[in-house]
Design a protein around this motif. Structure first.
Motif, PDB file in Angstrom:
ATOM      1  N   LEU A 321       0.806  -1.214   0.000  1.00 46.40           N
ATOM      2  CA  LEU A 321       0.000   0.000   0.000  1.00 46.40           C
ATOM      3  C   LEU A 321       0.846   1.273   0.000  1.00 46.40           C
ATOM      4  O   LEU A 321       0.554   2.228  -0.717  1.00 46.40           O
ATOM      5  CB  LEU A 321      -0.939   0.015   1.207  1.00 46.40           C
ATOM      6  CG  LEU A 321      -2.163  -0.906   1.148  1.00 46.40           C
ATOM      7  CD1 LEU A 321      -2.899  -0.877   2.479  1.00 46.40           C
ATOM      8  CD2 LEU A 321      -3.103  -0.477   0.016  1.00 46.40           C
ATOM      9  N   TYR A 534      -7.952   3.177   0.118  1.00 50.66           N
ATOM     10  CA  TYR A 534      -8.069   1.944  -0.660  1.00 50.66           C
ATOM     11  C   TYR A 534      -9.542   1.523  -0.772  1.00 50.66           C
ATOM     12  O   TYR A 534     -10.186   1.163   0.215  1.00 50.66           O
ATOM     13  CB  TYR A 534      -7.243   0.824  -0.036  1.00 50.66           C
ATOM     14  CG  TYR A 534      -7.281  -0.446  -0.866  1.00 50.66           C
ATOM     15  CD1 TYR A 534      -6.513  -0.550  -2.027  1.00 50.66           C
ATOM     16  CD2 TYR A 534      -8.110  -1.512  -0.519  1.00 50.66           C
ATOM     17  CE1 TYR A 534      -6.553  -1.692  -2.807  1.00 50.66           C
ATOM     18  CE2 TYR A 534      -8.153  -2.669  -1.293  1.00 50.66           C
ATOM     19  CZ  TYR A 534      -7.370  -2.743  -2.445  1.00 50.66           C
ATOM     20  OH  TYR A 534      -7.426  -3.880  -3.225  1.00 50.66           O
ATOM     21  N   ILE A 574      -4.577   4.154  -4.113  1.00 46.16           N
ATOM     22  CA  ILE A 574      -3.208   3.890  -3.667  1.00 46.16           C
ATOM     23  C   ILE A 574      -2.307   5.030  -4.164  1.00 46.16           C
ATOM     24  O   ILE A 574      -2.330   5.368  -5.348  1.00 46.16           O
ATOM     25  CB  ILE A 574      -2.704   2.539  -4.189  1.00 46.16           C
ATOM     26  CG1 ILE A 574      -3.577   1.414  -3.632  1.00 46.16           C
ATOM     27  CG2 ILE A 574      -1.245   2.314  -3.797  1.00 46.16           C
ATOM     28  CD1 ILE A 574      -3.229   0.039  -4.171  1.00 46.16           C
TER      29      ILE A 574
END
Length: 614
Positions: A321, A534, A574
C-alpha cells in the motif's frame, strides 16, 4: 579533592571536572577550554593565540572523551577561535557513544599532514576496540607534535572552580541560556552529586587549588594526558603524591564581562576571571548554533488503508500500500497524517450504513504496523469517522496507535505531547463535533492552546473541517456547510489559533488540496487532501490530487521554508509520486487566488519560500 574524585566527576559528565582535565591537558599549548553542558549535549570552546587545528583537536577531544567513557553525554560540539575574535573560526559537532575513536598515532609514526587533507570526523576515523591502544611514544601527545615551545607558568598555583551546570526544566520556547561551569553565588547547581569525601563548599561554590606539580594524568586509558613543566605525568606518580592543597573559598560576584576585542593576547589559561568572561560569549555561541534549532515536519491528509466492514475491501497485499510513497515520507523529525478509519475488531457500528451516503470505516488493528513502517509517528483521530464503531472503537484506535509507538491526537479536552531532539511539541486534534475538541468553540480551543504552551515549545493544530469535494477547492473566510452540517469558518479558526499561540496549523477533511497561507509568520495548510483511500475514496479529478507537505519551522514556530511533494492516487486509492506535478500546479493557483497577499511563493518544483511582505 584528589585526582580520583575529579576523574569520577568527569566520567559522570560534570562539565566543571571535564574543564579541569581539558585545561590542564591544553595549557602547554597556551590554550583555554570552556565547557558547557545542556542536558546530554556538551559544548567546548577552545581559544588560543592561533586558531586551533580542527582535525587534531576534534580527534583529541573524541579520544579523551572515549577514554573517560562519559556515558551521559550523547553529542559534542567543539568551537575554536583566536583570542580577540567573537566568532569561532570553526565549529564541528559529533555524536558521542555511537562510535569509538582510535587514539592518534605518535608524531614519529604519522606522516606530515597535507594541506588539503579532509577534516577528520567520527565517520571517517577507524573504529577502536573497547580498550584503545596507547601510542608507544609516551613522551609526547599527538597535539604536542605541532606545538610551539611550551610557555612555562610562573604561577605557583592554578585556581579552578568546579561545579555543575544548573539544569532547566523550562520549555525551550523561552530563551534558555546554559549556566556556566562555575556556579553563581546563591544559585546552587541542580542535579549535582559530589562525592562525600570532597571538600566542603562555602557559598554553594566549590573551588579547588591544584598545584602545578600535582595534576592527574589519564594516560592509561582513563582520559587526556597531562603535564608538569612540559613533561607527561604517569598517573601512579601523580596519585602517589596526591597531597594537593585544598581550599574552599567563596566565589566573588562575577566581574563585568569585558569586550573580547580589548582583551590581551597573553593568555592566563586557568584564571577564574578568564573563565567567567569567556562564558558569556560561549553561551551566545551555543545559543546561536544549537544547530539552527529547527524542526522539520511532513504532513499528509486522509488515510484509509482498507476496510473490512460491511464487506471485505482489504488489499490482497497490504505491505504494498505505502510502497510508492514511503521513500518520500523519510527525512523529517515528525510525520503526521489524519487516520480516517478505526483500528478495532469491535463488531458493532454506530452508523446505519444501509442509508445512502452513510459510511462506517473499520480497519484491522494489524494494519497499524503498516503506518509505523511507512514513517508515521503522529496520527489525528479527531474526524467524522473516529466513532464509527462507538466509543469502544475509538479507544481501541488510540490504544493500537500508541502501542505501535505513535502519537494519537487527540481525545476531547486532551493534548498529545511528544519530544523531538529534546524539544517538547504539543499536538491538538480538532473536528466540528462536540465529542472532539471542536473548531466551533473558539474559547475552549484557545484555552487548550494556552495550556499546551505551558508544557511545550511548539504547538501544532490539526483540524478536520470544511466542505467536501471538487466544489470545495477554494478557502473562504466564512462558515462552510456540507449536507447541512456546520463545518466551520476555517480561516477564522486557524488565525485565532495562531493568535492564541499555535505555531503550525494542518487542515484536512475536504478531500481535495487547498491553499497555503503564512499568517503572522506561521504556516497554515487549509487542506492536505486524500492520501490513501483503498477502495474507500473517489479519486476522480482533484480528489486524486495529493501531496506530502514538508515544512521547516524554528523554535518560535516561524515558517522557514517548505516543499510540496506531489502525490497522485490511482483508481483504487493507492498513492504514488506524481511526475506530472499536478498538485503543485493546483496549489500555486489556489494560493494565489485565495491568499494573494500571503508572504510565500510556491515555485514550479514545489518548493515553498517566504517572500518579503509589504
Amino acid at each position: 579533592m584528589d585526582a580520583q574524585n575529579i576523574v569520577s566527576l568527569a566520567k559522570q559528565g560534570d562539565p566543571g571536572a571535564i574543564a579541569v582535565l581539558l585545561n590542564q591537558a591544553l595549557r602547554i599549548r597556551n590554550m583555554t577550554a570552556q565547557v558547557v553542558r545542556n542536558d546530554n549535549r556538551l559544548h567546548i570552546l577552545l581559544e588560543a593565540d592561533r586558531i586551533p587545528d580542527r582535525q587534531a583537536y576534534i580527534a583529541y577531544i573524541q579520544d579523551g572523551l572515549t577514554r573517560l567513557n562519559v556515558r551521559s553525554i550523547h553529542s559534542v560540539r567543539v568551537y575554536a577561535r583566536q583570542i580577540g575574535q567573537k566568532v569561532p573560526a570553526w565549529d564541528e559537532a559529533f555524536e558521542f557513544g555511537k562510535a569509538t575513536i582510535s587514539p592518534l598515532s605518535s608524531p614519529s609514526e604519522a606522516p606530515e599532514k597535507p594541506a588539503s587533507k579532509p577534516v577528520a570526523t567520527p565517520e571517517s576515523l577507524p573504529i577502536a576496540t573497547d580498550k584503545p591502544q596507547i601510542s608507544p611514544n609516551h613522551s609526547i601527545t599527538p597535539v604536542e607534535a605541532s606545538a610551539q615551545t611550551p610557555r612555562q607558568s610562573n604561577n605557583p598555583e592554578i585556581v579552578v572552580s568546579l561545579a555543575t551546570i544548573g539544569q532547566s526544566d523550562r520549555p525551550l520556547k523561552e530563551r534558555v541560556i546554559p549556566q556556566p561551569a562555575i556556579a553563581q553565588i546563591d544559585q546552587p547547581p541542580t542535579r549535582k552529586r559530589v562525592p562525600s569525601n570532597t571538600s566542603r563548599a562555602i557559598g554553594h561554590t566549590l573551588k579547588i587549588v591544584l598545584p602545578t606539580l600535582g595534576i592527574l594524568s589519564l594516560v592509561l586509558g582513563t582520559g587526556w594526558d597531562f603535564f608538569r613543566n612540559g613533561e607527561k605525568f604517569h598517573p601512579t606518580v601523580l596519585l602517589s603524591t596526591a597531597a594537593e592543597t585544598l581550599a574552599t573559598v567563596k566565589l566573588p560576584d562575577p566581574p563585568k564581562f569585558p569586550s573580547f576585542a580589548t582583551r590581551s593576547n597573553s593568555l592566563q589559561p586557568l584564571q577564574t576571571d578568564n573563565i567567567l568572561s569567556n562564558f558569556q560569549q560561549l553561551s551566545e555561541i551555543v545559543e546561536s548554533s544549537i544547530p539552527n534549532r529547527t524542526i522539520t515536519l511532513k504532513a499528509v491528509g486522509d488515510i484509509i488503508p482498507g476496510v473490512d466492514f460491511p464487506t471485505n475491501k482489504l488489499p490482497p497485499q497490504p505491505e504494498q500500500l505505502f510502497q510508492g510513497v514511503t521513500p518520500y515520507l523519510q527525512g523529517a523529525d515528525l510525520v503526521f497524517g489524519n487516520f480516517e478509519s478505526t483500528l478495532t475488531n469491535h463488531p458493532y457500528s454506530a452508523k446505519d450504513v444501509r442509508r445512502p451516503n452513510i459510511f462506517a470505516f473499520r480497519t484491522p488493528p494489524s494494519y497499524t504496523r503498516l503506518l509505523k513502517e511507512a514513517g508515521f509517528n503522529v496520527l489525528s483521530v479527531a474526524n467524522n469517522h473516529s466513532l464509527d464503531f462507538t466509543d469502544q472503537g475509538f479507544e481501541d484506535t488510540i490504544k493500537n496507535i500508541e502501542a505501535a509507538g505513535m502519537l494519537a491526537a487527540s481525545r476531547k479536552g486532551e493534548i498529545a505531547y511528544t519530544t523531538v531532539n529534546d524539544i517538547p511539541i504539543a499536538f491538538i486534534g480538532f473536528s466540528t463535533y462536540s465529542y472532539h475538541n471542536s473548531i466551533l468553540d473558539l474559547e475552549a480551543a484557545k484555552a487548550l492552546v494556552a495550556e499546551a504552551q505551558k508544557n511545550a515549545t511548539l504547538v501544532v493544530i490539526s483540524f478536520h473541517g470544511g466542505a467536501e469535494g471538487t466544489g470545495a477547492l477554494h478557502v473562504k473566510n466564512r462558515t462552510e456547510t456540507f449536507f447541512g452540517e456546520n463545518r466551520g469558518n476555517l480561516v477564522e479558526f486557524s488565525r485565532a489559533m495562531i493568535d492564541a499561540g499555535a505555531d503550525l496549523v494542518l487542515g484536512h477533511g475536504p478531500h481535495v488540496p487547498r491553499a497555503l497561507e503564512v499568517y503572522n509568520g506561521k504556516l497554515i495548510a487549509y487542506s492536505l487532501g486524500n492520501f490513501m483511500g483503498y477502495r474507500s475514496f473517489s479519486t476522480v479529478a482533484e480528489l486524486g490530487y495529493s501531496l506530502i507537505l514538508e515544512a521547516e519551522i524554528d523554535l518560535e514556530g516561524n515558517f522557514i521554508e517548505g516543499q510540496i511533494i506531489p502525490i497522485h492516487l490511482d483508481s483504487q486509492g493507492i498513492p504514488s509520486y506524481d511526475s506530472q506535478n499536478r498538485t503543485v500546479k493546483l496549489m500555486q493557483k489556489l494560493t494565489q487566488s485565495d491568499f494573494s497577499e500571503t508572504p510565500l511563493s510556491i515555485e514550479s518544483d514545489g518548493k515553498i519560500v517566504k517572500v518579503n511582505s509589504q
